[in-house]
Design an enzyme around this catalytic site. Sequence first.
Site, PDB file in Angstrom:
ATOM      1  N   LYS A  83      14.173  29.426  46.651  1.00  0.00           N
ATOM      2  CA  LYS A  83      15.019  30.253  47.451  1.00  0.00           C
ATOM      3  C   LYS A  83      14.758  30.452  48.807  1.00  0.00           C
ATOM      4  CE  LYS A  83      19.714  30.797  46.143  1.00  0.00           C
ATOM      5  NZ  LYS A  83      20.371  30.121  45.100  1.00  0.00           N
ATOM      6  N   GLY A 183      38.251  34.037  38.991  1.00  0.00           N
ATOM      7  CA  GLY A 183      37.790  33.226  40.205  1.00  0.00           C
ATOM      8  C   GLY A 183      38.297  31.849  39.923  1.00  0.00           C
ATOM      9  N   GLY A 185      37.919  29.431  42.155  1.00  0.00           N
ATOM     10  CA  GLY A 185      37.246  28.567  43.161  1.00  0.00           C
ATOM     11  C   GLY A 185      36.896  27.194  43.016  1.00  0.00           C
ATOM     12  N   VAL A 187      34.459  25.986  41.076  1.00  0.00           N
ATOM     13  CA  VAL A 187      33.896  25.796  39.766  1.00  0.00           C
ATOM     14  C   VAL A 187      35.191  26.100  38.923  1.00  0.00           C
ATOM     15  CG1 VAL A 187      32.534  26.377  37.981  1.00  0.00           C
ATOM     16  CG2 VAL A 187      31.498  26.086  40.271  1.00  0.00           C
TER      17      VAL A 187
HETATM   18  P1  NAD Z   1      33.953  29.904  45.322  1.00  0.00           P
HETATM   19  O1  NAD Z   1      33.472  30.764  46.432  1.00  0.00           O
HETATM   20  O2  NAD Z   1      34.222  28.212  45.599  1.00  0.00           O
HETATM   21  O3  NAD Z   1      34.925  30.665  44.345  1.00  0.00           O
HETATM   22  C1  NAD Z   1      34.961  31.911  44.027  1.00  0.00           C
HETATM   23  C2  NAD Z   1      36.205  32.404  43.905  1.00  0.00           C
HETATM   24  O4  NAD Z   1      36.398  33.589  43.396  1.00  0.00           O
HETATM   25  C3  NAD Z   1      36.866  32.423  45.145  1.00  0.00           C
HETATM   26  O5  NAD Z   1      37.828  31.777  45.199  1.00  0.00           O
HETATM   27  C4  NAD Z   1      37.279  33.847  45.356  1.00  0.00           C
HETATM   28  O6  NAD Z   1      38.696  34.220  46.278  1.00  0.00           O
HETATM   29  C5  NAD Z   1      37.452  34.615  44.035  1.00  0.00           C
HETATM   30  N1  NAD Z   1      36.711  35.685  43.916  1.00  0.00           N
HETATM   31  C6  NAD Z   1      35.956  36.622  44.663  1.00  0.00           C
HETATM   32  N2  NAD Z   1      36.216  37.832  44.203  1.00  0.00           N
HETATM   33  C7  NAD Z   1      36.941  37.695  43.336  1.00  0.00           C
HETATM   34  C8  NAD Z   1      37.458  39.071  42.328  1.00  0.00           C
HETATM   35  N3  NAD Z   1      37.349  40.169  42.403  1.00  0.00           N
HETATM   36  N4  NAD Z   1      38.612  38.530  41.403  1.00  0.00           N
HETATM   37  C9  NAD Z   1      39.005  37.503  41.296  1.00  0.00           C
HETATM   38  N5  NAD Z   1      38.627  36.500  41.809  1.00  0.00           N
HETATM   39  C10 NAD Z   1      37.657  36.698  42.851  1.00  0.00           C
HETATM   40  O7  NAD Z   1      32.452  29.568  44.212  1.00  0.00           O
HETATM   41  P2  NAD Z   1      32.135  28.552  43.343  1.00  0.00           P
HETATM   42  O8  NAD Z   1      31.247  27.508  43.961  1.00  0.00           O
HETATM   43  O9  NAD Z   1      33.428  28.416  42.742  1.00  0.00           O
HETATM   44  O10 NAD Z   1      31.115  29.681  42.488  1.00  0.00           O
HETATM   45  C11 NAD Z   1      31.722  30.648  41.323  1.00  0.00           C
HETATM   46  C12 NAD Z   1      30.520  31.306  41.099  1.00  0.00           C
HETATM   47  O11 NAD Z   1      29.766  30.446  40.155  1.00  0.00           O
HETATM   48  C13 NAD Z   1      29.582  32.042  41.982  1.00  0.00           C
HETATM   49  O12 NAD Z   1      29.294  33.145  41.289  1.00  0.00           O
HETATM   50  C14 NAD Z   1      28.405  30.930  42.058  1.00  0.00           C
HETATM   51  O13 NAD Z   1      27.197  31.654  42.554  1.00  0.00           O
HETATM   52  C15 NAD Z   1      28.353  30.634  40.548  1.00  0.00           C
HETATM   53  N6  NAD Z   1      27.824  29.181  40.612  1.00  0.00           N
HETATM   54  C16 NAD Z   1      28.335  27.794  41.326  1.00  0.00           C
HETATM   55  C17 NAD Z   1      27.700  26.795  40.924  1.00  0.00           C
HETATM   56  C18 NAD Z   1      28.360  25.773  41.795  1.00  0.00           C
HETATM   57  O14 NAD Z   1      27.959  24.532  41.586  1.00  0.00           O
HETATM   58  N7  NAD Z   1      29.230  25.862  42.857  1.00  0.00           N
HETATM   59  C19 NAD Z   1      26.745  26.482  40.306  1.00  0.00           C
HETATM   60  C20 NAD Z   1      26.071  27.630  39.725  1.00  0.00           C
HETATM   61  C21 NAD Z   1      26.714  28.782  39.713  1.00  0.00           C
END
Ligand code: NAD
Length: 372
Positions: A83, A183, A185, A187
């Site tokens: 990382k 959340g 977002g 995913v």
């Molecule tokens: P993202 O930033 O697109 O989505 C996260 C969402 O969570 C945002 O819409 C944000 O507004 C919301 N959020 C933040 N705090 C919050 C709270 N207290 N209550 C409710 N919602 C809240 O991120 P992502 O890419 O969708 O990833 C989501 C999680 O999955 C992260 O922890 C990331 O590390 C993990 N992850 C993502 C991937 C990937 O392929 N994107 C892979 C493995 C792990």
Amino acid sequence: MTNTLQITDIPVAGYERVVRGVDPSCGLHAIIAVHDTTLGPALGGLRMWPYASEDEALFDVKRLSRGMTFKSAVAQTGLGGGKAVMIGDPKKVKSEALYLAMGRLVDALGGKYITAEDVNTSVGDLEIIRRATKYVAGLERKDGGSGNPSPYTAYGVFLGIKAALGWTFGNDSPKGRTVAIQGTGAVGSALAKRLAEAGAKVYGADKNVERLKQLEKEIGLIPASEADVMTMKCDVFAPCALGAILHDQSIPKLDTPIVAGAANNLLLEPRHGKMLADRGVLYAPDYVINAGGIINVSVEFHPGGYDEKVALGKIERIPQALKELWTISKEERIPPSDAADRLAERIVADARGAKKTTSCAVPPRGRTGGGG
Ligand code: NAD
């Protein structure tokens, strides 16, 4: 342009290599941690964060890098764990010179570390880094990369949720089940769509109210408040926002038999895995259920290059991996999170042992007439 990048090693026990890169000309202050390359080159994202100190950044990059070794080991990506973090406020310090310097730092490790997108870095940033090093993954499809990993992560989480439903209720269909997503977002929204298509009743909470409204219109998602989403009665709680949300205060308030979501490092401390198990909550270890994205990226390194079919086939093994962990958990009376860590450690140790055995098994040329 003169190269003012200074690279120094930071000795850290248990890590193959940790380096600091500083370039005063553009404000770069970064650390790359290569945890383990027994299974392949160390792939892990590049995070930008306004860490208060280098010690704080080092703590984070070590933790994340080790996590990548475990995630890739269980997902059988053929990659090791690493990382990188850049210290700085993404709103203030981002520049082309900064990413070019970061690219030179990645390049200096000669392929031991491959970088990718992570918190506060984008595909656009990676494209700049790519001008300084070839050790970059996760670029756009048009540039030969595997593209956005989020839909693949969501697919793996969806399959993992089905496996958890099957394990708990004897029927893996999401139809009629209630799922609360924290959340929505990249995913979380893709997961919500898959669950809604499969007939689940989907609740969602997000700071971004517009996105919730959009999902309400598109798939009939029922908006929930940030406060309620974790405590509401449901069949599955799917955390897809933040890490470290499962702790002494939150676990007793859960009203669900299953916790299965995409967010990384969900347990505040390893002991919280046991706390979940003691309350009868089935936990899908985060780095196992959310491996779809890294699996998709890893396919870029296959001999024929990226192939979506190969990626999907590998992601479809996630439910089996989870069932194996839940079986170990039941038989050995350990939480699934501990079962996952043990499995990952064993996979790496076995590969290390096999490498040693192979190198010992080859007789030295000339002495015993080896090579024939
Ligand atoms: P993202 O930033 O697109 O989505 C996260 C969402 O969570 C945002 O819409 C944000 O507004 C919301 N959020 C933040 N705090 C919050 C709270 N207290 N209550 C409710 N919602 C809240 O991120 P992502 O890419 O969708 O990833 C989501 C999680 O999955 C992260 O922890 C990331 O590390 C993990 N992850 C993502 C991937 C990937 O392929 N994107 C892979 C493995 C792990």
